[in-house]
Scaffold this active site. Structure first.
Site, PDB file in Angstrom:
ATOM      1  N   LYS A  56      -9.788 -12.683   1.015  1.00  0.00           N
ATOM      2  CA  LYS A  56     -10.108 -11.388   1.095  1.00  0.00           C
ATOM      3  C   LYS A  56     -11.311 -11.074   0.040  1.00  0.00           C
ATOM      4  O   LYS A  56     -11.443 -11.249  -1.024  1.00  0.00           O
ATOM      5  CB  LYS A  56      -8.955 -10.554   0.432  1.00  0.00           C
ATOM      6  CG  LYS A  56      -8.988  -9.050   0.747  1.00  0.00           C
ATOM      7  CD  LYS A  56      -7.788  -8.195   0.866  1.00  0.00           C
ATOM      8  CE  LYS A  56      -8.117  -6.607   1.285  1.00  0.00           C
ATOM      9  NZ  LYS A  56      -6.743  -6.034   1.310  1.00  0.00           N
ATOM     10  N   HIS A  93     -11.938  -5.422   2.875  1.00  0.00           N
ATOM     11  CA  HIS A  93     -11.895  -4.194   2.661  1.00  0.00           C
ATOM     12  C   HIS A  93     -13.188  -3.381   2.781  1.00  0.00           C
ATOM     13  O   HIS A  93     -14.330  -3.664   2.043  1.00  0.00           O
ATOM     14  CB  HIS A  93     -11.425  -3.966   1.109  1.00  0.00           C
ATOM     15  CG  HIS A  93     -11.475  -2.481   0.576  1.00  0.00           C
ATOM     16  ND1 HIS A  93     -10.150  -2.044   0.192  1.00  0.00           N
ATOM     17  CD2 HIS A  93     -12.253  -1.382   0.705  1.00  0.00           C
ATOM     18  CE1 HIS A  93     -10.372  -0.533  -0.035  1.00  0.00           C
ATOM     19  NE2 HIS A  93     -11.885  -0.309   0.045  1.00  0.00           N
ATOM     20  N   HIS A 131      -6.842  -2.227   6.824  1.00  0.00           N
ATOM     21  CA  HIS A 131      -6.658  -0.832   6.798  1.00  0.00           C
ATOM     22  C   HIS A 131      -7.770   0.121   7.196  1.00  0.00           C
ATOM     23  O   HIS A 131      -8.191   1.137   6.555  1.00  0.00           O
ATOM     24  CB  HIS A 131      -6.027  -0.311   5.271  1.00  0.00           C
ATOM     25  CG  HIS A 131      -6.724  -1.039   4.349  1.00  0.00           C
ATOM     26  ND1 HIS A 131      -8.153  -0.929   3.972  1.00  0.00           N
ATOM     27  CD2 HIS A 131      -6.498  -1.719   3.359  1.00  0.00           C
ATOM     28  CE1 HIS A 131      -8.512  -1.331   2.948  1.00  0.00           C
ATOM     29  NE2 HIS A 131      -7.341  -2.168   2.626  1.00  0.00           N
ATOM     30  N   LEU A 176      -7.405   4.604  -1.110  1.00  0.00           N
ATOM     31  CA  LEU A 176      -8.678   4.300  -0.643  1.00  0.00           C
ATOM     32  C   LEU A 176      -8.493   2.872   0.290  1.00  0.00           C
ATOM     33  O   LEU A 176      -7.796   2.097   0.013  1.00  0.00           O
ATOM     34  CB  LEU A 176      -9.524   3.576  -1.928  1.00  0.00           C
ATOM     35  CG  LEU A 176     -10.241   4.748  -2.741  1.00  0.00           C
ATOM     36  CD1 LEU A 176     -10.832   4.237  -4.035  1.00  0.00           C
ATOM     37  CD2 LEU A 176     -11.176   5.748  -2.145  1.00  0.00           C
ATOM     38  N   ASP A 204      -0.568  -1.782   3.158  1.00  0.00           N
ATOM     39  CA  ASP A 204      -1.645  -1.460   1.947  1.00  0.00           C
ATOM     40  C   ASP A 204      -0.536  -0.218   1.052  1.00  0.00           C
ATOM     41  O   ASP A 204      -1.301   0.375   0.327  1.00  0.00           O
ATOM     42  CB  ASP A 204      -2.813  -0.654   2.261  1.00  0.00           C
ATOM     43  CG  ASP A 204      -3.875  -0.769   1.247  1.00  0.00           C
ATOM     44  OD1 ASP A 204      -4.026  -1.591   0.771  1.00  0.00           O
ATOM     45  OD2 ASP A 204      -4.638   0.272   1.441  1.00  0.00           O
ATOM     46  N   HIS A 208       1.925   2.851  -8.205  1.00  0.00           N
ATOM     47  CA  HIS A 208       1.220   3.203  -9.375  1.00  0.00           C
ATOM     48  C   HIS A 208       2.094   4.012 -10.104  1.00  0.00           C
ATOM     49  O   HIS A 208       2.698   4.756  -9.637  1.00  0.00           O
ATOM     50  CB  HIS A 208      -0.016   3.569  -9.314  1.00  0.00           C
ATOM     51  CG  HIS A 208      -1.245   3.007  -8.429  1.00  0.00           C
ATOM     52  ND1 HIS A 208      -2.126   2.128  -9.224  1.00  0.00           N
ATOM     53  CD2 HIS A 208      -1.930   3.224  -7.356  1.00  0.00           C
ATOM     54  CE1 HIS A 208      -2.836   1.434  -8.421  1.00  0.00           C
ATOM     55  NE2 HIS A 208      -2.790   2.204  -7.355  1.00  0.00           N
ATOM     56  N   ALA A 220      -5.872   5.347  -7.075  1.00  0.00           N
ATOM     57  CA  ALA A 220      -5.843   5.244  -5.644  1.00  0.00           C
ATOM     58  C   ALA A 220      -5.047   4.424  -5.110  1.00  0.00           C
ATOM     59  O   ALA A 220      -4.665   3.279  -5.372  1.00  0.00           O
ATOM     60  CB  ALA A 220      -7.238   4.935  -5.082  1.00  0.00           C
TER      61      ALA A 220
END
Length: 304
Positions: A56, A93, A131, A176, A204, A208, A220
């Protein structure tokens, strides 16, 4: 940089620790991504370990914990060429992080500055734009070859950016790439329900702690992992496309990664039913709590 065997053995140990606490069904394939760094070298790129299925790319500063990401993609071209050679997919991303680019334009600019030149330079690279959030991304994926695909989250299918500011600032809807305008949401829904195998699920989900979201500088990420399938199913139900749901969440991704589609035993299968339930205000998260997307609200579908 550590050699390939050491890196892979470390990933195996991490995965084993995770599964010690949460054993997967017998039919589950352990999926591991490598995190591409500027210092990544060709000798770590391999598929024959049967364990690493993708690498990634995070542009530096694009999202949470990406400060050590890539600043210039051409700096890792040797790695990307090797990935193209061995058929290892690159997950991206897709956002620029330049301070002069509006946050709602990051994805569009990334496509023009980075992805289009990348595909032109390394046309055989297998790539997943993770995403996606804009009609620009949908159009890019559709215009590219079969080696380019994209994932779409449930929250980007259901919500546009208005939800972040509805009745005040709602930090638990901030993620994000950020939610976009309604026209972009509609383009994502159209792609998701099209039956085109270039588009498939990618949650995704990002948990948090409540204090890190409800703060002067909130993190985010939307926590959707508590009801990923139910949220996706709601999006497909709203669009009148329940018949397209299964392939989107269960088949197209596996096909692109060239891994077997799960041949689940009957006891491993999930049954989704139209049954309302109320989302808890929070879930335990370590010593604290995490607030889920849509906390305290009603879900239309349930997993049995």
């Amino acid at each position: 940089h550590q050699n390939a065997s050491i890196c892979i053995e470390r990933k195996k140990r991490i995965n084993a620790r995770c599964f010690l606490h949460h054993p997967p069904p017998s039919s589950t394939i352990s999926f591991v991504e490598s995190f591409l760094l500027v210092t990544s070298q060709c000798r770590i790129v391999r598929r024959d370990c049967g364990f690493v299925f993708a690498a990634k790319l995070y542009p530096a500063g694009a999202t949470t914990n990406s400060d050590s990401g890539v600043t210039n993609i051409r700096g890792i071209y040797p790695v990307l060429r090797k990935m193209a050679e061995v058929g290892l997919p690159l997950c991206v991303h897709g956002e620029v992080t330049d301070s002069d680019i509006d946050i709602f334009d990051r994805e569009r600019v990334f496509i023009e500055r980075v992805l289009k030149p990348l595909i032109a330079d390394i046309p055989q690279l297998r790539m997943i734009m993770e995403h996606v959030t804009t009609k620009d991304a949908v159009e890019f994926v559709l215009s590219a070859g079969d080696n380019v695909a994209a994932t779409i989250t449930a929250h980007h299918l259901i919500y546009n950016r208005n939800i972040i500011f509805q009745g005040g600032l709602n930090p638990h809807y901030y993620c994000l790439p950020v939610l976009k305008k309604e026209e972009h949401r509609q383009a994502l829904v159209k792609a998701a329900i099209s039956g085109n195998p270039k588009f498939f699920a990618g949650s995704d989900s990002a948990a948090h702690a409540k204090g890190n979201k409800e703060s002067c500088c909130g993190a985010a990420g939307c926590f959707t992992g508590y009801a990923t399938l139910e949220l996706y199913l709601e999006a497909f139900d709203n669009a009148g496309a329940l018949d397209k749901f299964h392939n989107f969440v269960s088949s197209f991704g596996a096909q692109f990664y060239r891994i077997p589609v799960n041949a689940s035993k009957s006891e491993d299968k999930l049954r989704l039913v139209r049954k309302q339930w109320t989302v808890p205000d929070s879930y335990q998260y370590g010593d604290g709590s995490v607030v889920p997307l849509r906390a305290g609200q009603t879900m239309a579908w349930s997993v049995q």
